[in-house]
Design a protein around this motif. Structure first.
Motif, PDB file in Angstrom:
ATOM      1  N   GLU A   1     -24.292  22.298 -83.325  1.00  0.00           N
ATOM      2  CA  GLU A   1     -24.382  22.403 -81.863  1.00  0.00           C
ATOM      3  C   GLU A   1     -24.646  21.055 -81.197  1.00  0.00           C
ATOM      4  O   GLU A   1     -24.154  20.793 -80.093  1.00  0.00           O
ATOM      5  CB  GLU A   1     -25.499  23.398 -81.489  1.00  0.00           C
ATOM      6  CG  GLU A   1     -25.608  23.696 -80.012  1.00  0.00           C
ATOM      7  CD  GLU A   1     -24.389  24.448 -79.487  1.00  0.00           C
ATOM      8  OE1 GLU A   1     -24.089  24.311 -78.280  1.00  0.00           O
ATOM      9  OE2 GLU A   1     -23.748  25.173 -80.278  1.00  0.00           O
ATOM     10  N   ILE A   2     -25.420  20.183 -81.837  1.00  0.00           N
ATOM     11  CA  ILE A   2     -25.799  18.929 -81.170  1.00  0.00           C
ATOM     12  C   ILE A   2     -25.113  17.700 -81.760  1.00  0.00           C
ATOM     13  O   ILE A   2     -25.306  16.590 -81.247  1.00  0.00           O
ATOM     14  CB  ILE A   2     -27.331  18.726 -81.219  1.00  0.00           C
ATOM     15  CG1 ILE A   2     -27.821  18.522 -82.662  1.00  0.00           C
ATOM     16  CG2 ILE A   2     -28.057  19.871 -80.554  1.00  0.00           C
ATOM     17  CD1 ILE A   2     -29.285  18.123 -82.760  1.00  0.00           C
ATOM     18  N   SER A   3     -24.330  17.855 -82.821  1.00  0.00           N
ATOM     19  CA  SER A   3     -23.669  16.694 -83.416  1.00  0.00           C
ATOM     20  C   SER A   3     -22.604  16.157 -82.467  1.00  0.00           C
ATOM     21  O   SER A   3     -22.048  16.879 -81.636  1.00  0.00           O
ATOM     22  CB  SER A   3     -23.035  17.066 -84.756  1.00  0.00           C
ATOM     23  OG  SER A   3     -22.080  18.104 -84.582  1.00  0.00           O
ATOM     24  N   ASN A   4     -22.346  14.861 -82.623  1.00  0.00           N
ATOM     25  CA  ASN A   4     -21.366  14.156 -81.794  1.00  0.00           C
ATOM     26  C   ASN A   4     -21.688  14.212 -80.309  1.00  0.00           C
ATOM     27  O   ASN A   4     -20.824  14.254 -79.451  1.00  0.00           O
ATOM     28  CB  ASN A   4     -19.939  14.704 -82.023  1.00  0.00           C
ATOM     29  CG  ASN A   4     -19.511  14.583 -83.473  1.00  0.00           C
ATOM     30  OD1 ASN A   4     -19.802  13.584 -84.131  1.00  0.00           O
ATOM     31  ND2 ASN A   4     -18.844  15.615 -83.976  1.00  0.00           N
ATOM     32  N   THR A   5     -22.979  14.280 -79.992  1.00  0.00           N
ATOM     33  CA  THR A   5     -23.431  14.208 -78.603  1.00  0.00           C
ATOM     34  C   THR A   5     -24.497  13.128 -78.499  1.00  0.00           C
ATOM     35  O   THR A   5     -24.911  12.533 -79.504  1.00  0.00           O
ATOM     36  CB  THR A   5     -24.047  15.557 -78.149  1.00  0.00           C
ATOM     37  OG1 THR A   5     -25.255  15.779 -78.889  1.00  0.00           O
ATOM     38  CG2 THR A   5     -23.088  16.710 -78.385  1.00  0.00           C
ATOM     39  N   LYS A   6     -24.938  12.862 -77.273  1.00  0.00           N
ATOM     40  CA  LYS A   6     -25.954  11.821 -77.081  1.00  0.00           C
ATOM     41  C   LYS A   6     -27.274  12.204 -77.711  1.00  0.00           C
ATOM     42  O   LYS A   6     -28.161  11.368 -77.916  1.00  0.00           O
ATOM     43  CB  LYS A   6     -26.170  11.579 -75.593  1.00  0.00           C
ATOM     44  CG  LYS A   6     -26.753  12.768 -74.842  1.00  0.00           C
ATOM     45  CD  LYS A   6     -27.017  12.423 -73.392  1.00  0.00           C
ATOM     46  CE  LYS A   6     -27.667  13.603 -72.651  1.00  0.00           C
ATOM     47  NZ  LYS A   6     -27.967  13.268 -71.253  1.00  0.00           N
ATOM     48  N   TYR A   7     -27.454  13.485 -78.048  1.00  0.00           N
ATOM     49  CA  TYR A   7     -28.725  13.950 -78.604  1.00  0.00           C
ATOM     50  C   TYR A   7     -28.867  13.638 -80.079  1.00  0.00           C
ATOM     51  O   TYR A   7     -29.925  13.879 -80.651  1.00  0.00           O
ATOM     52  CB  TYR A   7     -28.861  15.459 -78.369  1.00  0.00           C
ATOM     53  CG  TYR A   7     -28.854  15.819 -76.904  1.00  0.00           C
ATOM     54  CD1 TYR A   7     -29.975  15.611 -76.117  1.00  0.00           C
ATOM     55  CD2 TYR A   7     -27.718  16.345 -76.312  1.00  0.00           C
ATOM     56  CE1 TYR A   7     -29.973  15.929 -74.773  1.00  0.00           C
ATOM     57  CE2 TYR A   7     -27.691  16.658 -74.955  1.00  0.00           C
ATOM     58  CZ  TYR A   7     -28.824  16.436 -74.191  1.00  0.00           C
ATOM     59  OH  TYR A   7     -28.819  16.744 -72.867  1.00  0.00           O
ATOM     60  N   THR A   8     -27.818  13.137 -80.719  1.00  0.00           N
ATOM     61  CA  THR A   8     -27.939  12.737 -82.113  1.00  0.00           C
ATOM     62  C   THR A   8     -28.118  11.239 -82.246  1.00  0.00           C
ATOM     63  O   THR A   8     -28.234  10.746 -83.348  1.00  0.00           O
ATOM     64  CB  THR A   8     -26.682  13.159 -82.907  1.00  0.00           C
ATOM     65  OG1 THR A   8     -25.533  12.638 -82.269  1.00  0.00           O
ATOM     66  CG2 THR A   8     -26.607  14.672 -82.963  1.00  0.00           C
TER      67      THR A   8
ATOM     68  N   LYS B   1     -33.201  19.130 -82.086  1.00  0.00           N
ATOM     69  CA  LYS B   1     -33.383  17.990 -82.983  1.00  0.00           C
ATOM     70  C   LYS B   1     -34.788  17.987 -83.589  1.00  0.00           C
ATOM     71  O   LYS B   1     -34.965  17.712 -84.783  1.00  0.00           O
ATOM     72  CB  LYS B   1     -33.145  16.690 -82.218  1.00  0.00           C
ATOM     73  CG  LYS B   1     -33.223  15.454 -83.091  1.00  0.00           C
ATOM     74  CD  LYS B   1     -32.954  14.184 -82.297  1.00  0.00           C
ATOM     75  CE  LYS B   1     -33.048  12.960 -83.214  1.00  0.00           C
ATOM     76  NZ  LYS B   1     -32.858  11.699 -82.486  1.00  0.00           N
TER      77      LYS B   1
ATOM     78  N   PRO C   1     -31.337  20.673 -76.344  1.00  0.00           N
ATOM     79  CA  PRO C   1     -30.800  19.890 -77.477  1.00  0.00           C
ATOM     80  C   PRO C   1     -31.860  19.024 -78.148  1.00  0.00           C
ATOM     81  O   PRO C   1     -31.833  18.843 -79.373  1.00  0.00           O
ATOM     82  CB  PRO C   1     -29.707  19.036 -76.823  1.00  0.00           C
ATOM     83  CG  PRO C   1     -29.302  19.804 -75.615  1.00  0.00           C
ATOM     84  CD  PRO C   1     -30.552  20.440 -75.114  1.00  0.00           C
ATOM     85  N   TRP C   2     -32.802  18.477 -77.355  1.00  0.00           N
ATOM     86  CA  TRP C   2     -33.887  17.704 -77.972  1.00  0.00           C
ATOM     87  C   TRP C   2     -34.782  18.623 -78.799  1.00  0.00           C
ATOM     88  O   TRP C   2     -35.248  18.249 -79.881  1.00  0.00           O
ATOM     89  CB  TRP C   2     -34.712  17.003 -76.905  1.00  0.00           C
ATOM     90  CG  TRP C   2     -34.040  15.880 -76.183  1.00  0.00           C
ATOM     91  CD1 TRP C   2     -33.969  15.693 -74.839  1.00  0.00           C
ATOM     92  CD2 TRP C   2     -33.350  14.749 -76.758  1.00  0.00           C
ATOM     93  NE1 TRP C   2     -33.287  14.537 -74.538  1.00  0.00           N
ATOM     94  CE2 TRP C   2     -32.890  13.941 -75.703  1.00  0.00           C
ATOM     95  CE3 TRP C   2     -33.068  14.368 -78.070  1.00  0.00           C
ATOM     96  CZ2 TRP C   2     -32.174  12.770 -75.902  1.00  0.00           C
ATOM     97  CZ3 TRP C   2     -32.350  13.191 -78.278  1.00  0.00           C
ATOM     98  CH2 TRP C   2     -31.917  12.412 -77.212  1.00  0.00           C
TER      99      TRP C   2
END
Length: 469
Positions: A462-469, A311, A307-308
């Motif tokens: 895929e990564i929205s609304n997670t800690k990765y955003t 980003k 996920p990083w």
């Protein structure tokens, strides 16, 4: 001492002797006199070091093994010494920051150059040079510390500068680099001179007078509402550095490092971003030997979590957008490698090196009318290639691959390993479509924008609304 020397001789050279090979023992009558005390001690020492000689039988194979071990030890010592020598030689050739600082401070004390960090660099010694990051001798790059902040120190050394010239080095540099503008040049003349330079390198754009005004404001670092000859010489020397010109053009963009200060043609930017290429931690000599399969494994083991990486990839795609039809023209990425993909502590993308990002005007000027036999002759930098007109034997103006297609080729190796199973097929399809884009003007506007938008949407979803955003 004599006994020790003889014992050392036996240990080092007897393993290579055929006399140590075990052979069937036969009784031979001996007429030699009884050994004395010295000879007896030597025989005992030899028997202790090589007990297998006395035992014979199956132990006879051990001396052959010793030969292999000694050979491997000597080979290891030779290889280690050679690597150490090559590493030292390459470091001494690439890392010459101390010479750069001496030359810059010499020019500053003579009043030839000036800048916002000259006092800290040359008098107060508050700029700390740390790790050498140089990849070519002409461009010195170091990590450093200034005013409690991590910075990157960059300074150019002219290729014509003879480092063995000693005291003659500084005057030659003064004549080569800090020769413009000359005494008697007015502010208006310097502004026109700067504007002409920007037009030649960035193209005739309506926004260039604004950029020329920013150059004058930067030259007046002490805010005394005047530009001295030393200030003008320093800024003019900085403009000759390709990366500085790009930094100046992209200062308002979030994906380029922020400029912090300068002295002559030495300048500081924000701290060195983390590298997205795990191979960067390996010695330079070993990097070309890294197989692609092992590179992919290192990417998953040592690189950021997927996920990083997604980003960071989104930031890279946004950077491609910034380079395309920006306020100061279009720019081409002419060395697209993971070594140039960096990120901050928060995993925001930062371009690690802008040396190989070139303005469209400079690339077209290089290719225009250039003689060629094959398309490989029409190459600017490492991978900015144009087709060759085989009838006219001249390079064409359009590049074969645009920035986006080269970046997508990079992202195939960067994003697909470790991607979520439900995303891998769709992502692979989008990236394959992206790599087929050409540099033709008919595709650039609509098709490129559509493909780029789809890629960003796919990754953000895929990564929205997670800690990765």
């Amino acid at each position: 001492m004599r006994r020790l020397r003889r014992l050392a001789h036996l240990v080092l050279f007897c393993p290579f002797s055929k006399g140590l090979q075990a052979t069937p023992t036969t009784s031979v009558p001996s007429r030699t006199p009884a050994p004395g005390r010295k000879e007896t001690a030597l025989i005992r020492a030899q028997a202790t070091v090589f007990p297998s000689v006395e035992k014979g039988g199956s132990q006879g194979r051990l001396p052959g093994l010793r030969v292999k071990y000694v050979f491997l030890v000597w080979l290891g010592i030779f290889a280690g010494s050679w690597l150490a020598y090559v590493h030292y030689s390459s470091y001494a050739e690439l890392c010459r920051g101390h010479i750069c600082q001496v030359v810059i401070c010499d020019q500053y004390r003579k009043g030839i150059i000036s800048g916002s960090i000259c006092q800290d660099l040359c008098h107060l010694h508050q700029v700390e040079w740390r790790t050498c990051l140089s990849s070519v001798p002409g461009q010195q790059v170091y990590s450093g510390l200034w005013q409690g902040k991590e910075v990157t120190i960059k300074c150019g050394i002219e290729e014509s500068l003879d480092l063995k010239a000693g005291a003659d080095a500084a005057p030659r540099r003064e004549l080569v680099l800090f020769d413009k503008p000359t005494r008697g040049t007015s502010i208006k003349e310097f502004q026109e001179m700067t504007l002409s330079f920007l037009k030649a390198n960035l193209g005739d754009l309506p926004s260039l007078p604004t950029l020329a005004g920013q150059v004058l404001l930067m030259a007046d670092f002490n805010k005394d509402h005047r530009v001295s000859l030393a200030e003008a010489k320093s800024v003019w020397a900085l403009l000759q550095r390709n990366e500085f010109l790009l930094l100046l053009s992209l200062q308002e963009k979030e994906h380029a490092s922020r400029l912090l200060g300068y002295c002559g043609d030495l300048y500081l930017t924000e701290g060195v971003p983390h590298s997205s290429w795990p191979g960067a931690v390996l010695p330079p000599l070993l990097r070309p030997l890294l197989p692609p399969a092992l590179h992919g494994a290192l990417q998953q083991w040592l690189g950021p979590a997927w996920p990083w990486r997604a980003k960071i990839a989104i930031g890279l795609l946004e950077f491609v957008e910034e380079l395309f039809h920006g306020a100061y023209g279009t720019f081409y990425m002419c060395e697209t490698t993971l070594a140039n993909v960096g990120y901050t502590a928060k995993y925001d993308f930062r371009m690690a090196d802008l040396q190989q990002v070139a303005p469209e005007a400079a690339v077209r000027r290089f290719l225009r009318g250039r003689h060629c036999e094959h398309s490989s002759d029409c190459t600017y930098g490492r991978d900015c290639r144009a087709p060759c007109d085989t009838l006219l034997r001249q390079c064409k103006g359009d590049l074969v691959q645009p920035n986006l297609a080269k970046v997508c080729e990079l992202l195939q190796d960067y994003l697909l390993p470790g991607a979520p199973a439900g995303l891998r097929a769709a992502l692979g399809k989008q990236l394959r479509t992206c790599t087929t884009l050409s540099g033709l003007a008919s595709q650039v506007e609509a098709h490129h924008s559509l493909v780029l938008s789809h890629l960003k949407t796919l990754l953000w979803k895929e990564i929205s609304n997670t800690k990765y955003t």
